[in-house]
Scaffold this motif. Structure first.
Motif, short mmCIF file in Angstrom:
data_model
loop_
_atom_site.label_atom_id
_atom_site.label_comp_id
_atom_site.label_asym_id
_atom_site.label_seq_id
_atom_site.Cartn_x
_atom_site.Cartn_y
_atom_site.Cartn_z
N ARG A 190 0.88 -1.44 -0.10
CA ARG A 190 0.05 0.09 0.24
C ARG A 190 1.13 1.18 -0.05
O ARG A 190 2.05 1.40 0.58
N ALA B 34 0.35 4.82 1.63
CA ALA B 34 -0.53 5.49 2.36
C ALA B 34 -0.31 7.12 2.95
O ALA B 34 0.06 7.31 3.98
N PRO B 35 -0.61 7.67 1.83
CA PRO B 35 -0.41 9.28 2.12
C PRO B 35 -1.23 9.79 3.04
O PRO B 35 -2.48 9.44 3.13
N SER B 36 -0.92 10.90 3.83
CA SER B 36 -1.76 11.55 4.43
C SER B 36 -2.11 12.73 3.58
O SER B 36 -1.11 13.58 3.21
N ASP C 99 -4.59 8.27 4.71
CA ASP C 99 -4.45 8.20 6.00
C ASP C 99 -5.06 9.61 6.65
O ASP C 99 -4.31 10.49 6.96
N TYR D 252 -1.72 7.45 13.73
CA TYR D 252 -1.36 6.55 12.90
C TYR D 252 -0.43 5.40 13.13
O TYR D 252 -0.92 4.12 12.50
N SER E 184 -2.67 2.27 11.18
CA SER E 184 -1.75 1.76 10.25
C SER E 184 -1.91 0.10 10.14
O SER E 184 -1.90 -0.40 9.10
N ARG F 186 8.49 1.85 2.99
CA ARG F 186 8.39 3.39 3.01
C ARG F 186 9.79 4.01 3.71
O ARG F 186 10.87 3.45 3.66
N HIS G 283 10.39 6.20 9.15
CA HIS G 283 9.39 5.35 10.01
C HIS G 283 10.12 4.18 10.73
O HIS G 283 9.44 3.58 11.21
N1 GLU Z 1 0.50 8.01 6.50
C1 GLU Z 1 1.77 7.73 6.77
C2 GLU Z 1 2.66 8.68 6.06
O1 GLU Z 1 2.52 9.47 5.19
C3 GLU Z 1 2.15 6.19 6.31
C4 GLU Z 1 3.41 5.68 6.59
C5 GLU Z 1 3.56 4.18 6.31
O2 GLU Z 1 3.64 3.99 5.20
O3 GLU Z 1 3.28 3.25 7.13
O4 GLU Z 1 3.85 8.87 6.43
#
Ligand code: GLU
Length: 446
Positions: free
Chosen positions: A6, A8-10, A42, A184, A188, A202, A206
């Motif tokens: 996936r 997963a942008p905010s 997200d 998050y 997540s 990612r 992270h």
């Molecule tokens: N929403 C998170 C971000 O943009 C997702 C991070 C992830 O891939 O777990 O950093």
């Protein structure tokens, strides 16, 4: 087990090269493996999330050619996160805390002043039932933390290799805010379990989130996926790109006229031991994609490299592909000889417009020596003109005037095109045609 990943942008801003790289790498990885790609929005933080950013993210991904097989939106999955919190509470892994932000800040400062790491002291775990009731009577609402297991968390990162991290070096993360908004770290993992993600790819920012998240996967009974943390891009000076990201938004790069495949070619390979080549399409890029080849060193972003990739792509673009795009730029009825004459000289597709004008519209010539260009005009052969015409004509002009090299060619170019450089005149001259060429050599706008 088929691969599932996936992105997963905010939706709190536009995509830029940094987060687009995560999207491209996830996409290439799963397309290479024949797996599925999910776009997950997200957006549990409703104050910072905007629907227009969600729409813009989709526009930008589509422009790159990144498609998604599935889509999820966190703001409509709040029940699932509440259920997960209940599970953790029942297992004794989530606990209520009542400290205000100021109190936590004070604690951190005091720890730092004593030379201690600012790790949450778990004071809330020691609260008695009465104390909790007292806080609630005061009107305080609890926020919920995840009780980390002490000890080393280990995983084999696809990019970083074996990673060991002491959970005791981290604060118990907050899972749900006092206003009930899940954060998050929790959302997540709940989604990665629910949607059966096999790989989490990612940025390396992270890495420390992965430690509590691995414990969360286990506490919620999920299978721990594989992790790959990509080193973050830096600029030529080795500094992070965060300050420049505005100008590196996909929107800005699109407005600048860059080809999406130039961006994909760069993002899909930068930091990898494989050479960066201008790939014509995503399929080709995916066929050769290799995640473990991504190195641990921070890749350097060089805008000149992007320009080179862009020029190389235009150079290799067929007329069939170029024609509709030229038409969209307002260049109607272009033909293949024109495209083949100019494509090798373009930095951006839209630069073709100036050469279309040179071939098909009046241009003011630049005349350095009117007697010379008039003599050259007198030697223009009759049409039809072909690829040999330029050589044959300039040979005669050279013989008649005694000029050679730059002295011969440059004034002719200036007169014929009004510019000092550009595509090969051998290809351009037949497109300009005898009437315009003669008039321009005579100093007329034609
Ligand atoms: N929403 C998170 C971000 O943009 C997702 C991070 C992830 O891939 O777990 O950093």
């Amino acid at each position: 087990m088929s691969v599932r990943v996936r992105f997963a942008p905010s939706p709190t801003g536009r995509l830029h090269l940094g987060n687009a790289r995560t999207a491209v790498v996830n996409w290439l990885f799963t397309r290479h493996a024949g797996g599925a790609f999910m776009l997950r929005i997200d957006d549990t933080d409703r104050e910072r999330s905007r629907d227009e950013f969600t729409a813009a993210i989709k526009t930008d991904l589509a422009w790159l050619g990144i498609d998604w097989d599935e889509e999820a939106q966190q703001s409509v999955r709040l029940d699932q996160y509440a259920d997960a919190l209940d599970t953790l509470k029942a297992a004794g892994r989530a606990y209520a805390c009542y400290e205000t932000a100021e109190e936590l800040d004070y604690k951190r400062k005091r720890q730092l002043a004593r030379g201690k790491p600012p790790i949450y002291d778990r004071a809330a775990l020691a609260l008695s039932g009465d104390e909790r009731k007292m806080f609630e009577a005061e009107g305080r609402k609890p926020h919920w933390r995840f009780k980390l297991d002490s000890g080393t968390v280990t995983w084999t990162d696809v990019v970083r290799g074996d990673v060991h991290y002491e959970a005791d070096h981290l604060s118990d993360p907050v899972l749900v805010r006092e206003d009930g908004v899940p954060l998050y770290t929790l959302t997540s993992v709940v989604d990665d379990i629910a949607f059966k993600m096999t790989h989490i790819i990612r940025g390396e920012d992270h890495v420390t989130n992965t430690v509590p998240q691995i414990q969360l996967f286990l506490a919620l009974g999920g299978a721990v996926p594989a992790f790959a943390h990509l080193p973050l891009m830096v600029d030529a000076d080795g500094k992070g790109l965060s300050k420049r990201l505005g100008s590196l938004s996909l929107e800005a790069l699109r407005d600048d006229g860059l080809e999406p495949m130039a961006i994909n070619s760069l993002l899909g390979r930068m930091g990898s031991s494989d050479a960066i080549e201008a790939a014509h399409d995503l399929k080709t890029l995916a066929a050769h994609f290799d995640l473990p080849a991504m190195g641990r060193a921070s890749p350097r972003f060089d805008p000149i490299e992007l320009d080179h990739l862009n020029a190389r792509l235009l150079h290799g673009l067929s007329f069939a592909e170029a024609e509709p795009r030229l038409a969209a730029l307002g260049l109607a009825n272009t033909d293949e000889p024109f495209w083949l004459a100019v494509r090798g000289n373009l930095k951006r597709l839209r630069d073709a417009a100036a050469w279309w004008t040179v071939c098909r519209a009046p241009v003011a010539p630049t005349i350095e020596d009117a007697a010379f260009t008039a003599a050259a005009a007198g030697l223009l052969p009759p049409e039809p003109w072909g690829p040999e015409t330029w050589r044959a004509w300039t040979k005669e002009v050279g013989a008649a005037t005694g000029r050679k090299g730059r002295e011969l060619f440059h004034p002719l170019r200036l007169a014929l095109t009004g510019r000092g450089d550009g595509p090969e005149l051998a290809a351009l001259l037949p497109l300009i045609g005898r009437d315009r060429a003669a008039a321009r050599l005579a100093g007329q706008t034609a």
